[in-house]
Design an enzyme around this catalytic site. Structure first.
Site, short mmCIF file in Angstrom:
data_model
loop_
_atom_site.label_atom_id
_atom_site.label_comp_id
_atom_site.label_asym_id
_atom_site.label_seq_id
_atom_site.Cartn_x
_atom_site.Cartn_y
_atom_site.Cartn_z
N GLU A 31 0.87 -1.17 0.00
CA GLU A 31 0.00 0.00 0.00
C GLU A 31 0.91 1.23 0.00
O GLU A 31 1.74 1.37 0.91
CB GLU A 31 -0.87 -0.03 1.26
CG GLU A 31 -2.02 0.92 1.22
CD GLU A 31 -2.87 0.84 2.49
OE1 GLU A 31 -3.66 1.77 2.70
OE2 GLU A 31 -2.73 -0.11 3.28
N ARG A 256 4.11 -13.02 10.09
CA ARG A 256 4.79 -11.73 9.91
C ARG A 256 6.16 -11.80 10.55
O ARG A 256 6.39 -12.55 11.49
CB ARG A 256 4.00 -10.63 10.63
CG ARG A 256 2.90 -10.02 9.84
CD ARG A 256 2.17 -9.02 10.70
NE ARG A 256 2.63 -7.65 10.47
CZ ARG A 256 2.15 -6.87 9.49
NH1 ARG A 256 1.20 -7.31 8.70
NH2 ARG A 256 2.58 -5.64 9.34
N LYS A 266 4.00 0.78 9.40
CA LYS A 266 4.17 2.06 8.74
C LYS A 266 3.55 3.19 9.54
O LYS A 266 4.04 4.32 9.55
CB LYS A 266 3.53 2.01 7.34
CG LYS A 266 4.45 1.40 6.30
CD LYS A 266 3.77 1.36 4.95
CE LYS A 266 2.75 0.26 4.91
NZ LYS A 266 2.16 0.02 3.60
P1 ATP Z 1 2.14 -1.92 7.96
O1 ATP Z 1 1.36 -2.41 9.13
O2 ATP Z 1 3.56 -1.69 8.25
O3 ATP Z 1 1.50 -0.76 7.26
P2 ATP Z 1 0.99 -3.51 5.95
O4 ATP Z 1 0.77 -4.97 6.01
O5 ATP Z 1 -0.21 -2.66 6.08
O6 ATP Z 1 2.13 -3.14 6.95
P3 ATP Z 1 1.31 -3.34 3.14
O7 ATP Z 1 1.96 -2.30 2.32
O8 ATP Z 1 -0.15 -3.48 3.04
O9 ATP Z 1 1.74 -3.09 4.63
O10 ATP Z 1 2.01 -4.73 2.94
C1 ATP Z 1 2.40 -5.31 1.72
C2 ATP Z 1 2.70 -6.76 1.99
O11 ATP Z 1 3.74 -6.88 2.95
C3 ATP Z 1 1.49 -7.49 2.55
O12 ATP Z 1 1.31 -8.68 1.82
C4 ATP Z 1 1.85 -7.79 3.97
O13 ATP Z 1 1.33 -9.02 4.36
C5 ATP Z 1 3.38 -7.80 3.95
N1 ATP Z 1 3.97 -7.42 5.23
C6 ATP Z 1 3.84 -6.24 5.87
N2 ATP Z 1 4.49 -6.25 7.06
C7 ATP Z 1 5.06 -7.47 7.17
C8 ATP Z 1 5.87 -8.12 8.15
N3 ATP Z 1 6.22 -7.51 9.29
N4 ATP Z 1 6.28 -9.39 7.92
C9 ATP Z 1 5.94 -10.02 6.78
N5 ATP Z 1 5.18 -9.47 5.82
C10 ATP Z 1 4.73 -8.22 5.99
MG MG Z 2 -1.82 -2.53 4.78
#
Ligand code: ATP
Ligand code: MG
Length: 546
Positions: A31, A256, A266
């Site tokens: 995202e 994760r 983020k």
């Molecule tokens: P954040 O909570 O940091 O915003 P998010 O999951 O909302 O993380 P996205 O940009 O939506 O961030 O994530 C893109 C991909 O990265 C998704 O498939 C998510 O599952 C994966 N991802 C995000 N954080 C992690 C993590 N700590 N470990 C493994 N995969 C992750």
């Molecule tokens: Mg997200």
């Protein structure tokens, strides 16, 4: 190919064996509302790595269905970071928002099939009517005639209603034990500007509706995501089964990445940036990929770390020292050695003539003679580190001390003489005499010199800021945040320490991002923003027990 399979690969092997798929196709869907962090590297390594292992493909897709907070600055940064890690989407770069027309068509299809309806419950009322484990949810609008829903949905799209007035809900199962299946909202009204589509739309699909459609339209075979989406999987499958998409992707969840003393979110990282608690997304203390890069981490060391962590189904906490070990191992092989004196104190070699100079050869890497040597200048006036001198030495102190002898690394053995103090008791300068007979060899009489310290002659030293970092957070397990606390209550006040140091003169030529071992101190990278600073990437040894 004789190697162990992780649980995702086992599923793929089976899908291939049963002829369910021909070629593996995955995607990474960030995202664009912030910079990527090291948790994303784990997802990247799984998405791109799995595709590569099977000779398949991996798409990069900006998940920009939600019009809030998205920015092209982030899109560009995300691409840069992914390439830096060594992953490549080739010509398969997409935006989730490019499928808005399709999403809309599929929503109409659901309404026409009697599988979606326009609901007028407000967000608060929907919460009130969602039921609990023993009571089903309710909606007075569930039996709205198809024609009426079609009409209202079109008018929602045409902008006739304010935000929140209506939603489109999938008609699934109000009594489901999985709350995500209790007629979830799949479209909402948001009069909001979209970073790519401007004001074309004022209704936006939810992630749960849009994501499976995006996957299906791109021909994704395995939609790999982190564990928090597990509970959404029945809804993912329901969407795939009930709209006429051309492919049947399958969602698989993995744990994760969680790291000690680190918050991988983020939202939190943006808070750190926006509140000025760090110097931007690429502050060398940040767990963002750009922060780690600026700190001096290499892409390969981060990918190596993710592969050592492995792919598991259950959440766990990984010690940040594993990441440190990965970069330490890599730089131990590749980083040329240099000398830096963090807290210089002056040393005068009394028996060395003023104006005289000599050169000693120091190896650039003791284990790699092919990396050559460099000449360091020896003169009467030198600097050593304050830590390497003790006026009142503790037992077993083999560095410089009154009347003691010590080896200046790669050069003479010196004996400490008069120590001149400042008014405040600190050391002003140390006088010593060098054993000029032995040069950098062993003493002729066979006496043992136990300590070796690093040094710089005045002429061979330039001033630089050398910055030492520690964890941003003092809370070891970020999942154990007490209810009445916030992460910002655990900020480490000592996470950044600037030393006005002296370093070898040849480091004038260091280019941004060049990495070195400063002997006895650790691995350092020339800062990419401040040409006069070096960032400590990691110390030489594990800091455990410190
Ligand atoms: P954040 O909570 O940091 O915003 P998010 O999951 O909302 O993380 P996205 O940009 O939506 O961030 O994530 C893109 C991909 O990265 C998704 O498939 C998510 O599952 C994966 N991802 C995000 N954080 C992690 C993590 N700590 N470990 C493994 N995969 C992750
Ligand atoms: Mg997200």
């Amino acid at each position: 190919m004789e190697e162990t399979r992780n649980f995702i690969e086992e599923i793929i092997d089976k899908d291939l064996a049963e002829g369910k798929i021909e070629k593996v196709h995955t995607r990474f869907p960030p995202e664009p509302n912030g910079y990527l962090h090291i948790g994303h590297c784990k997802a990247l390594a799984i998405d791109f790595g799995t595709a590569k292992k099977y000779g398949g493909l991996c798409n990069l897709r900006m998940d920009d269905t939600n019009p809030a907070k998205e920015d092209t600055e982030y899109v560009d940064a995300i691409k840069e970071d992914i390439h830096w890690l060594g992953f490549d989407w080739e010509d398969r770069f997409f935006y989730g928002s490019d499928y808005f027309d399709k999403d809309y068509e599929y929503a109409l299809e659901l309404i026409k099939k009697g599988l979606a309806y326009v609901c007028e419950l407000s967000a608060e009322d929907m919460e009130k009517y969602r039921g609990d484990l023993t009571h089903p949810a309710t909606s007075p609008y569930r039996e709205r005639p198809i024609e009426e829903s079609l009409d209202l949905f079109e008018r929602m799209k045409n902008g006739e209603f304010p935000d929140g007035k209506y939603t489109l809900r999938a008609k699934i199962d109000l009594a489901s034990g999985n709350f995500w299946m209790r007629d979830p909202v799949i479209y909402r009204i948001k009069h909001m500007h979209h970073h790519r589509h401007g004001d074309k739309w004022c209704i936006y699909p939810t992630y749960d509706f849009a994501h499976p459609i995006q996957d299906a339209l791109e021909g994704i075979t395995h939609s790999l995501c982190s564990l928090e989406f597990e509970i959404h999987r029945p809804l993912y499958n329901w969407v795939i089964e009930n709209v006429s998409v051309p492919h049947t992707p399958r969602q698989i969840e993995f744990a994760r990445l969680n790291i000690t003393n680190t918050v991988l979110s983020k939202r939190f990282l943006r808070l750190m940036v926006e509140s000025g608690r760090v110097d931007g997304w690429d502050d060398p203390r940040m767990p963002t990929l750009c922060g780690l890069r600026r700190r001096g981490y290499t892409g390969s060391s981060i990918v190596d770390f993710c592969s050592r962590v492995g792919v598991a189904k259950a959440n766990s906490l990984v010690d940040i020292r594993l990441l440190e070990a990965c970069i330490r191992e890599e730089l131990n092989e590749t980083a040329p050695r240099r000398v830096a004196v963090l807290n210089p104190i002056k040393v005068i070699v009394d028996n060395y003539p003023e104006g005289k100079e000599e050169f000693f050869d120091l190896p650039n890497h003791p284990q790699h003679p092919e990396m050559g040597t460099r000449q360091v200048k020896f003169t009467r006036e030198l600097f050593i580190d304050a830590e390497d001198f003790a006026l009142v030495p503790p037992p077993k102190f083999f560095r410089m001390k009154p009347e003691g002898e010590v080896r200046l690394m790669g050069a003479y053995i010196v004996k400490c003489g008069e120590v001149i103090l400042n008014d405040d008791g600190s050391v002003k300068e140390i006088h010593c005499t060098a054993d000029l007979e032995t040069g950098n060899g062993m003493p002729a009489d066979g006496r043992k010199i136990k300590g070796t310290i690093h040094w710089l002659s005045k002429e061979n030293a330039i001033e630089r800021d050398v910055i030492l970092y520690e964890n941003l957070l003092t809370l070891e397990d970020p999942s154990k945040l007490p209810e009445d606390k916030e992460y910002t209550d655990y900020l480490n006040p000592d996470s950044k320490k600037v030393c006005h140091a002296l370093v070898e003169k040849n480091l004038e030529e260091a280019k941004a991002g060049d990495k070195f071992q400063f002997v006895r101190l650790g691995y350092f990278a020339s800062d990419t923003k401040d040409a006069k600073a070096f960032n400590r990437i990691v110390s030489l040894k594990d800091s455990k027990g410190k």
